[in-house]
Motif scaffolding. Structure first.
Motif, PDB file in Angstrom:
ATOM      1  N   LEU A  43       0.828  -1.215   0.000  1.00 18.34           N
ATOM      2  CA  LEU A  43       0.000   0.000   0.000  1.00 18.34           C
ATOM      3  C   LEU A  43       0.859   1.260   0.000  1.00 18.34           C
ATOM      4  CD1 LEU A  43      -2.825  -1.007   2.524  1.00 18.34           C
ATOM      5  CD2 LEU A  43      -2.947  -0.915   0.024  1.00 18.34           C
ATOM      6  N   LEU A  44       1.977   1.225   0.734  1.00 22.70           N
ATOM      7  CA  LEU A  44       2.901   2.368   0.719  1.00 22.70           C
ATOM      8  C   LEU A  44       3.427   2.599  -0.688  1.00 22.70           C
ATOM      9  CD1 LEU A  44       4.662   4.517   2.123  1.00 22.70           C
ATOM     10  CD2 LEU A  44       6.336   2.694   2.586  1.00 22.70           C
ATOM     11  N   ALA A  45       3.796   1.512  -1.373  1.00 20.53           N
ATOM     12  CA  ALA A  45       4.321   1.642  -2.727  1.00 20.53           C
ATOM     13  C   ALA A  45       3.266   2.209  -3.676  1.00 20.53           C
ATOM     14  CB  ALA A  45       4.803   0.286  -3.223  1.00 20.53           C
ATOM     15  N   ILE A  46       2.029   1.727  -3.562  1.00 20.87           N
ATOM     16  CA  ILE A  46       0.964   2.239  -4.437  1.00 20.87           C
ATOM     17  C   ILE A  46       0.698   3.713  -4.141  1.00 20.87           C
ATOM     18  CG2 ILE A  46      -1.491   2.033  -4.994  1.00 20.87           C
ATOM     19  CD1 ILE A  46      -1.238  -0.968  -4.493  1.00 20.87           C
ATOM     20  N   GLY A  47       0.652   4.056  -2.846  1.00 24.81           N
ATOM     21  CA  GLY A  47       0.397   5.445  -2.477  1.00 24.81           C
ATOM     22  C   GLY A  47       1.470   6.396  -2.989  1.00 24.81           C
ATOM     23  N   LEU A  48       2.724   5.956  -3.008  1.00 25.83           N
ATOM     24  CA  LEU A  48       3.796   6.803  -3.530  1.00 25.83           C
ATOM     25  C   LEU A  48       3.842   6.781  -5.051  1.00 25.83           C
ATOM     26  CD1 LEU A  48       6.686   5.864  -1.051  1.00 25.83           C
ATOM     27  CD2 LEU A  48       5.306   7.948  -1.046  1.00 25.83           C
ATOM     28  N   SER A  49       3.466   5.656  -5.641  1.00 27.26           N
ATOM     29  CA  SER A  49       3.595   5.499  -7.094  1.00 27.26           C
ATOM     30  C   SER A  49       2.551   6.284  -7.868  1.00 27.26           C
ATOM     31  CB  SER A  49       3.497   4.017  -7.465  1.00 27.26           C
ATOM     32  OG  SER A  49       4.552   3.279  -6.902  1.00 27.26           O
ATOM     33  N   VAL A  50       1.344   6.419  -7.324  1.00 24.09           N
ATOM     34  CA  VAL A  50       0.285   7.118  -8.059  1.00 24.09           C
ATOM     35  C   VAL A  50       0.664   8.569  -8.354  1.00 24.09           C
ATOM     36  CG1 VAL A  50      -2.076   7.955  -7.933  1.00 24.09           C
ATOM     37  CG2 VAL A  50      -1.577   5.580  -7.339  1.00 24.09           C
ATOM     38  N   PRO A  51       1.038   9.393  -7.354  1.00 23.00           N
ATOM     39  CA  PRO A  51       1.448  10.765  -7.692  1.00 23.00           C
ATOM     40  C   PRO A  51       2.722  10.821  -8.529  1.00 23.00           C
ATOM     41  CG  PRO A  51       1.830  10.310  -5.356  1.00 23.00           C
ATOM     42  CD  PRO A  51       1.030   9.182  -5.887  1.00 23.00           C
ATOM     43  N   LEU A  52       3.665   9.902  -8.272  1.00 27.40           N
ATOM     44  CA  LEU A  52       4.885   9.889  -9.078  1.00 27.40           C
ATOM     45  C   LEU A  52       4.589   9.561 -10.535  1.00 27.40           C
ATOM     46  CD1 LEU A  52       7.863   8.235  -7.119  1.00 27.40           C
ATOM     47  CD2 LEU A  52       7.774  10.487  -8.189  1.00 27.40           C
ATOM     48  N   SER A  53       3.697   8.605 -10.756  1.00 29.52           N
ATOM     49  CA  SER A  53       3.356   8.237 -12.131  1.00 29.52           C
ATOM     50  C   SER A  53       2.605   9.367 -12.835  1.00 29.52           C
ATOM     51  CB  SER A  53       2.516   6.961 -12.137  1.00 29.52           C
ATOM     52  OG  SER A  53       1.305   7.139 -11.419  1.00 29.52           O
ATOM     53  N   LEU A  54       1.753  10.070 -12.105  1.00 25.04           N
ATOM     54  CA  LEU A  54       1.070  11.224 -12.703  1.00 25.04           C
ATOM     55  C   LEU A  54       2.072  12.304 -13.091  1.00 25.04           C
ATOM     56  CD1 LEU A  54      -2.033  11.520 -10.328  1.00 25.04           C
ATOM     57  CD2 LEU A  54      -2.041  10.795 -12.728  1.00 25.04           C
ATOM     58  N   ALA A  55       3.107  12.479 -12.261  1.00 24.52           N
ATOM     59  CA  ALA A  55       4.139  13.463 -12.569  1.00 24.52           C
ATOM     60  C   ALA A  55       5.061  12.992 -13.689  1.00 24.52           C
ATOM     61  CB  ALA A  55       4.969  13.763 -11.319  1.00 24.52           C
TER      62      ALA A  55
ATOM     63  N   THR B  93      12.327  14.523 -13.276  1.00 23.17           N
ATOM     64  CA  THR B  93      12.580  14.265 -11.854  1.00 23.17           C
ATOM     65  C   THR B  93      11.822  13.033 -11.383  1.00 23.17           C
ATOM     66  OG1 THR B  93      12.892  16.638 -11.457  1.00 23.17           O
ATOM     67  CG2 THR B  93      12.451  15.252  -9.539  1.00 23.17           C
ATOM     68  N   ALA B  94      10.554  12.937 -11.774  1.00 20.57           N
ATOM     69  CA  ALA B  94       9.751  11.783 -11.362  1.00 20.57           C
ATOM     70  C   ALA B  94      10.310  10.491 -11.935  1.00 20.57           C
ATOM     71  CB  ALA B  94       8.300  11.980 -11.798  1.00 20.57           C
TER      72      ALA B  94
ATOM     73  N   ILE C  68       6.186  -0.390  -9.750  1.00 20.86           N
ATOM     74  CA  ILE C  68       4.794   0.071  -9.818  1.00 20.86           C
ATOM     75  C   ILE C  68       4.702   1.431 -10.485  1.00 20.86           C
ATOM     76  CG2 ILE C  68       2.781   0.692  -8.438  1.00 20.86           C
ATOM     77  CD1 ILE C  68       3.605  -1.351  -6.398  1.00 20.86           C
ATOM     78  N   GLY C  69       5.587   2.353 -10.106  1.00 24.93           N
ATOM     79  CA  GLY C  69       5.543   3.700 -10.678  1.00 24.93           C
ATOM     80  C   GLY C  69       5.756   3.683 -12.180  1.00 24.93           C
TER      81      GLY C  69
END
Length: 567
Positions: free
Chosen positions: A99-111, A125-126, A168-169
């Motif tokens: 869940l930590l990985a998904i939570g960090l990956s979603v904003p990173l992937s959007l960026a 950067t992302a 994931i990202g």
């Protein structure tokens, strides 16, 4: 004597299949790609010979295997309450890290995606952060976090969570860029802001990728948690490490069987979970059922065709997703309670991050450069040899597991079951078994990774064969080709680019895994990495990680070129 497998008859084009390919079309770079692949095969064969892996060596270890089985039987399972606590803590660590990985990956992937971020600096950067997360082994991250937060689950959660962002990202960012942009443009036409366009159009379309990737990473993290037990992370992995260090094979192998059962259960239930929580995509999804009409009346929403709106209507699918999300939140809260995360310890470790990172700089070899490079070469040899041996085993099993190639249901079902069982065994458990049977060294690591490769590569090959366009096979069959000729000229030729990509992915995975398996004495540079961390030579840890990063990036670059050359 059982009947031989027969080739399946054509079943029609698969949904989403590529158009038929002209079989005689020359591929640019094909000769160079073939030369590179032959070179890799030659290097793999040289590695097998140089490491001393041969049939007499394997047969000579049969006696050790028999003796080991006698020492591990009968299996000694812990009491039910103790075992349940171990399983609960392990699953809690794995769930929270995923869940930590998904939570960090979603904003990173959007960026990181061009469709959602316009600035090159933000995207660059992302993407850099995603690559770094994937490049640093989770074992190294665990060593750093264990120094910050002490022994226990926190280090494992953070290590696996941050490392998982690398996979994931990247997958999320690629999925966002491949999405149809029409829904976002429709929201824009209705006057939606940029944030509303992204929030309304992206999450629902990305949901299948989020769920599928999250479940896959949960399975990977479950296996990784066993490895991290060797450096002090809690759960079943720590219990296995303690038992095997004390040469208590009855308890250690009993716990290994529990891990195997957990991995198989996760593998078998992931498909059911995806089917339960993903939105319906068939034509029935457009129909309005009694539950939708009841929900529409209770919320005052019309049950017919929806009027244009930025806010999605309440439907059964939306309610199901909401309930699923609530269940995940409850499981996460229960997991936090199970691992007993102390806020004070967490805050204290965060404050010590700058001083701890300085211990790893500047990188150096501590007078053991020659030993590091020698073990690095062994690590690469283990990966090459394991990839070659694993491919030799995996290709025929993958062919038998493909339903569009083998019509006999019992054959492809048995092959799929074998793949699931092998995939359920963590490579660390295999490495421990082979270390006990064949002794310390590269032979154990190679055999463990080669057997583990069957579970990964066979499944990928079977899926790629099933995704080929049967119209090409029909065209070859109509000119009088036999079953094997159809397979070689049409099916296998279409799947060849994917198979090459899968083999290169396996080589990349084996290089990383060979590094980590050295922790249990299975050869390679992993033992030096762990030993350097134990005696506080953190600059050596950094040097080894940088060398491994260069090797991995070289393999990734070669794999990217090969994929383009064989298309």
């Amino acid at each position: 004597m059982s009947a031989a497998p027969v080739l399946a008859p054509p079943t029609g084009p698969r949904p989403g299949a590529a158009p038929p390919r002209t079989l005689t079309r020359p591929r640019p770079g094909g000769t160079a790609a073939a030369a590179v692949m032959l070179t890799l095969v030659a290097l793999g064969a040289w590695s097998v010979i140089d490491l001393g892996i041969d049939l007499p060596t394997v047969l000579g270890s049969v006696g050790n295997a028999v003796a080991f089985v006698q020492r591990m039987l009968p299996l000694d399972f812990p009491p039910a309450a103790e075992l349940a606590a171990m399983i609960g803590q392990t699953l809690a660590i794995v769930l929270l890290s995923t869940l930590l990985a998904i939570g960090l990956s979603v904003p990173l992937s959007l960026a990181a995606a061009r469709a959602t971020t316009r600035g090159r600096l933000s995207r660059g950067t992302a993407r850099t952060l995603i690559v770094l997360a994937r490049a640093i082994p989770d074992l190294v991250l665990a060593i750093v976090f264990l120094r910050l937060f002490g022994l226990g689950p926190v280090a494992g959660i953070l290590a696996m969570g941050l490392h998982s962002v690398g996979m994931i990202g990247k997958l999320y960012a690629d999925a966002i860029e491949e999405l149809d942009d029409a829904p976002r443009r429709a929201v824009e036409a209705l006057g939606g802001t940029r944030r509303q366009q992204i929030w309304t159009a992206i999450p629902l379309a990305l949901l299948p990728q989020i769920i599928a990737t999250g479940l896959h990473r949960f399975d990977i993290n479950l296996r990784t948690s066993v490895l991290l037990g060797y450096v002090g992370v809690g759960g079943i992995g720590l219990a296995i490490a303690d038992a095997l260090r004390a040469l208590d094979y009855q308890r250690g192998m009993a716990l290994a069987v529990v891990v195997l059962a957990l991995c198989i259960v996760v593998e078998l239930t992931s498909g059911a979970i995806r089917a339960a929580i993903l939105p319906r995509t068939d034509r029935r999804a457009a129909e309005t059922g009694w539950a939708d009409r009841l929900l529409a009346r209770s919320t005052g929403t019309p049950s017919g065709p929806a009027a244009p709106s930025i806010t999605p209507p309440w439907t059964v699918d939306r309610l199901r997703r909401l309930l699923s999300g609530a269940m995940i939140v409850l499981l996460a809260l229960a997991s936090v309670r199970a691992v007993e995360i102390d806020a004070g310890t967490l805050l204290g470790g965060i404050l010590e991050i700058p001083s701890t990172l300085l211990l790893f700089l500047p990188p150096g070899f501590g007078g053991s450069a020659s030993l590091v490079f020698a073990d690095l070469l062994v690590t690469v040899q283990i990966a090459l040899a394991a990839t070659l041996l694993g491919a030799l085993l995996a290709v025929p099993i993958g062919i038998l597991a493909a339903r569009t190639v083998v019509a006999h249901r019992a054959v492809h079902t048995s092959a799929r079951l074998l793949i699931v069982i092998i995939r359920g065994i963590p490579e660390l458990i295999l490495a421990i078994l082979f270390v006990v049977i064949t002794g310390l060294g590269a032979v154990a690591g190679t055999l463990a990774l080669a057997l583990g490769a069957v579970g990964l590569l066979s499944k990928l090959i079977a899926d790629s064969l099933e995704e080929t366009d049967v119209r090409v096979q029909e065209a070859v069959r109509t000119v009088g080709a036999s079953g094997p000729q159809v397979f070689l000229a049409a099916t296998l030729r279409q799947a060849a680019p994917a198979v090459v990509a899968h083999v290169m992915y396996l080589l990349d995975t084996n290089i990383r895994a060979a590094t980590l398996l050295g922790v249990v004495g299975a050869g390679g540079v992993g033992f030096l990495l762990l030993n350097a961390a134990r005696i506080n030579q953190f600059e050596v840890v950094t040097a080894i990680v940088l060398l491994m990063l260069l090797v991995v990036l070289a393999v990734e670059a070669l794999a990217l070129w090969l994929r383009r050359a064989v298309r």
